[in-house]
Design an enzyme around this catalytic site. Sequence first.
Site, short mmCIF file in Angstrom:
data_model
loop_
_atom_site.label_atom_id
_atom_site.label_comp_id
_atom_site.label_asym_id
_atom_site.label_seq_id
_atom_site.Cartn_x
_atom_site.Cartn_y
_atom_site.Cartn_z
N ALA A 1 53.59 -33.97 47.58
CA ALA A 1 54.08 -35.26 48.08
C ALA A 1 53.74 -36.40 47.13
O ALA A 1 54.54 -37.33 46.94
CB ALA A 1 53.48 -35.53 49.46
N GLU B 1 0.86 -1.18 0.00
CA GLU B 1 0.00 0.00 0.00
C GLU B 1 0.89 1.23 0.00
O GLU B 1 2.07 1.16 0.39
CB GLU B 1 -0.92 0.00 1.21
CG GLU B 1 -0.22 0.16 2.55
CD GLU B 1 -1.18 0.20 3.73
OE1 GLU B 1 -2.35 -0.16 3.54
OE2 GLU B 1 -0.75 0.60 4.83
N SER C 1 20.43 -15.46 41.65
CA SER C 1 21.40 -14.57 41.00
C SER C 1 22.83 -14.92 41.34
O SER C 1 23.72 -14.78 40.50
CB SER C 1 21.14 -13.12 41.42
OG SER C 1 19.87 -12.70 41.03
N GLU D 1 28.15 -7.83 47.03
CA GLU D 1 27.10 -7.49 48.00
C GLU D 1 26.62 -8.70 48.79
O GLU D 1 25.91 -8.55 49.78
CB GLU D 1 25.91 -6.81 47.30
CG GLU D 1 24.88 -7.75 46.69
CD GLU D 1 25.29 -8.31 45.34
OE1 GLU D 1 24.43 -8.90 44.67
OE2 GLU D 1 26.46 -8.17 44.95
N VAL E 1 -1.37 8.55 8.30
CA VAL E 1 -1.51 7.37 9.16
C VAL E 1 -0.43 7.38 10.24
O VAL E 1 -0.70 7.12 11.42
CB VAL E 1 -1.44 6.07 8.34
CG1 VAL E 1 -1.41 4.84 9.24
CG2 VAL E 1 -2.61 6.00 7.36
N ASN F 1 30.53 -12.56 46.41
CA ASN F 1 30.07 -13.01 45.09
C ASN F 1 30.68 -12.16 44.00
O ASN F 1 31.62 -11.39 44.23
CB ASN F 1 28.54 -12.96 45.04
CG ASN F 1 28.03 -11.53 45.11
OD1 ASN F 1 28.56 -10.71 45.87
ND2 ASN F 1 27.02 -11.20 44.33
N THR G 1 22.20 -2.74 39.82
CA THR G 1 20.89 -3.00 39.20
C THR G 1 20.90 -2.55 37.75
O THR G 1 19.92 -1.99 37.26
CB THR G 1 19.78 -2.27 39.97
OG1 THR G 1 20.04 -0.87 39.96
CG2 THR G 1 19.68 -2.75 41.40
N TYR H 1 2.74 4.53 1.17
CA TYR H 1 3.12 5.11 2.46
C TYR H 1 2.28 6.36 2.69
O TYR H 1 2.20 7.24 1.83
CB TYR H 1 4.61 5.45 2.47
CG TYR H 1 5.01 6.28 3.67
CD1 TYR H 1 5.04 5.71 4.94
CD2 TYR H 1 5.34 7.64 3.54
CE1 TYR H 1 5.40 6.46 6.05
CE2 TYR H 1 5.70 8.39 4.64
CZ TYR H 1 5.72 7.80 5.90
OH TYR H 1 6.06 8.55 7.00
N CYS I 1 29.55 -9.55 42.63
CA CYS I 1 29.26 -8.12 42.73
C CYS I 1 29.46 -7.56 44.12
O CYS I 1 29.07 -6.43 44.40
CB CYS I 1 27.83 -7.84 42.26
SG CYS I 1 27.52 -8.41 40.59
N ILE J 1 44.29 -32.24 42.62
CA ILE J 1 43.75 -32.27 41.25
C ILE J 1 42.27 -32.60 41.28
O ILE J 1 41.45 -31.96 40.60
CB ILE J 1 44.52 -33.29 40.39
CG1 ILE J 1 45.94 -32.77 40.11
CG2 ILE J 1 43.79 -33.54 39.07
CD1 ILE J 1 45.99 -31.52 39.26
#
Length: 838
Positions: free
Chosen positions: A273, A16, A227, A441, A22, A437, A626, A18, A439, A238
Amino acid sequence: MLETVKLVTKRDGSVEPYDEKVVRSRIVNLMSGIDSYYVDVDDLVRVVGEGVREGMSTSMLDELLAETAAYCVTKHPDYGLLAGRLAVTALHKTTTESVLDSFRVLHEHVSQATKRHAPLISEELWDIANKHSAALQQIINYERDFDFEYFGYKTLERSYLLRVHKGRGVMEVVERPQQMFLRVALGIHGEDLERVKETYDYMSQGFFTHATPTLFNAGTPFPQMSSCFLVAMREDSIDGIYDTLKQCAIISKSAGGIGIHMHNIRAAGSYIAGTNGTSNGLVPMLRVWNNTARYVDQGGGKRKGAFAIYLEPWHADIFGFLLLKKNTGKEDQRARDLFYGLWIPDLFMERVESHGTWTLMDPNTAPFLSDCYGQEFTDLYERYEREGRGVRTIQAQELWFLILESQVETGVPFMLYKDACNFKSNQKNLGTIKCSNLCTEIVEYTSRDEVAVCNLASIALPRFVKDGAFDYVALKEVTKVVTRNLNRVIDRNHYPVCEARYSNLRHRPVGIGVQGLADAFALLSLPFAHPEAKKLNRQIFETIYIAAVEASTELAEKDGPYETFKGSPASEGKLQFDLWDEERRIRGMNEDSVHSHCGLWDWDSLKERVVKVGMRNSLLIAPMPTASTSQILGNNECIEPFTSNIYVRRVLSGEFPVVNKHLVKELIRLRLWNDDMRRKIIALNGSVSGIKEIPERIRELYKVVWEIRQKDLIDMAADRGRYIDQSQSLNLFLATPTSSQLTSMHFYSWKKGLKTGMYYLRSQPAADAIKFTLDPKAMKELPKPDKQSKEEVHGSVGRGKRKRVGEKPTANHSNAGAPNLNGPPDTDGDGGCLNCGS
């Protein structure tokens, strides 16, 4: 000459002409609440029309329309809201508003690779949708999809909204944002529709959000919603090393970030050892871990795997450890895809401060140092020194300056204080905590049998600013909802390894954080370091803490306390602020960070209740980065000041201009917002401090983080720290850091009692990026904002209280290893956090 009519291709394949009318009508229909004086609809239609190409699909036209609006956001932030609405309407065209039909598409998904049924939602969720379809349809409100700004919506579209295969490798989004929120609420609460509606309403209105893994996976066949994972090295062998590596790989393929300690791995040259040989030490081993982190991502391009490696500074391989992330040097001595943190005993800080010596130890010949803290650690360490067990003795400041050099160049290692983390932990009855961890916190106990886990959520503080005041009652109510939700996640979670399930069900820790602290200050016209802002900071975190403790106690009354509650500080009536006061008394520290409670809440009766009935959760508060979720909700990140007032943010979903909407509204009110003002702010790297026509009050209110004394950030971290029973992701910011400045900051943080003294060190590039939108002549005429002076940053840090640690020359490095710092960091959608953040 007649204008050529351009044809566009509709979704059904028909064409159609442009039609600008519209397009204009579509924009106008989305202008509710948008400032039409600054958002020029006619100009937007004109620019879009110029970009239309013959045969362009209507879906591409939708994208062009939204992107064109989005890139005008530096003219006015309402362009971002309009762009978000345009993008959402495009999504709504291709998705169903029926909750049941949406879930049906996800449930009936067929893998293009195997041609087999591969449902994207759980059978439980599908059954609930069928059973309660009418009720769920009443709960959902699609109008809330139109509240997302473009940046937030694109973040959702890129990684969070569920997709189905459409053939030829094409994945199509079939989930609307509101359907995602409903999926998450159902994934947490199942058939409890009252709680489902409560959670959905708060999340969809932006009061809080669960963390990224929860948004990804709640309600899916593998609901891994946690998280953070903290892993203990099983043993120095090992078998132990590779068993632990396998454990981390399994966690990483479906989970969040991983923190792991390496204190018990023998140093280079140590005797073995079993083979009559010698150990290669940490560095070659960590290169193997580096390659594992690169290889084991989390599927579908959503997130990279990421490991944070923690080491105590007495370990004999500490020098090689500190070089691993540097940009220069031998490749076989580098592991740049890992993240690094120091787990620092007080004794090391005391030796640095007193210009003392420091003995490096091999855990093979000087064992158990990582198993103790405080005076017990000091006694054992000094005994080993007397017995001659050290590998070598150095000046403590030699190691200190290498730490600083690494931080200036790479932004790491993180600085966490072992004694503070252990002494002020409600898990101290379990044993010695050995790492944090990814981050910084989360501070939780680990062992060879227990992988510590944490489920996160963040509260959006700007939503509680109402009529020029902060609504603490509403904050308390929402925090209790968040606490109950996170507790529920523990039971409904899919655990990648059995050790994680065992630990989480025993201790039931959660992590509640915040986002938009700077936005809340701005809405209340409080400069970030203003005394009233500092008071608000304390009151917010006191309210969050008491609400979480109260909710956890209510859960304990119903379901019983967590398994290891007995013997914890809380079981003796000691909450986090009591542990802070006790620590300061024992260490003979000054009381300058001690504040009385805000007076809003009754702590005494709550503590009596805790002793009587217990708590359902061992830990509760953990302000995390965040980056992703604050992008989604349109808030500034976590507890940080504004990094810039105008900048371009680069994430996996694209590059997006970002403008401080609060500043723009102030300048509009003052009739100062125009193209010239915008260009001046861009020229000054997003600062308004050097623009004299802006009133001083506004310049003070919108200082960026580079213009705020870091002493104030540390003070505010200590103030709220009394109500944070885990820790907090505290970044520090120095435009051009020197050894003296860093030393001053680190010692101030340590003496203030912080658990996390520093997450990342953020610094600025040596030279400004070229600003292509500005005339060079005009730039020369602009005043530059004041740079932080040493005195301005640190005030009286350390003055008169300690001997000055020796000065080293300024390290001339930009923060190459940390994210881009000419504004908020470049991210993959989660900032410096990468995996763990909310």
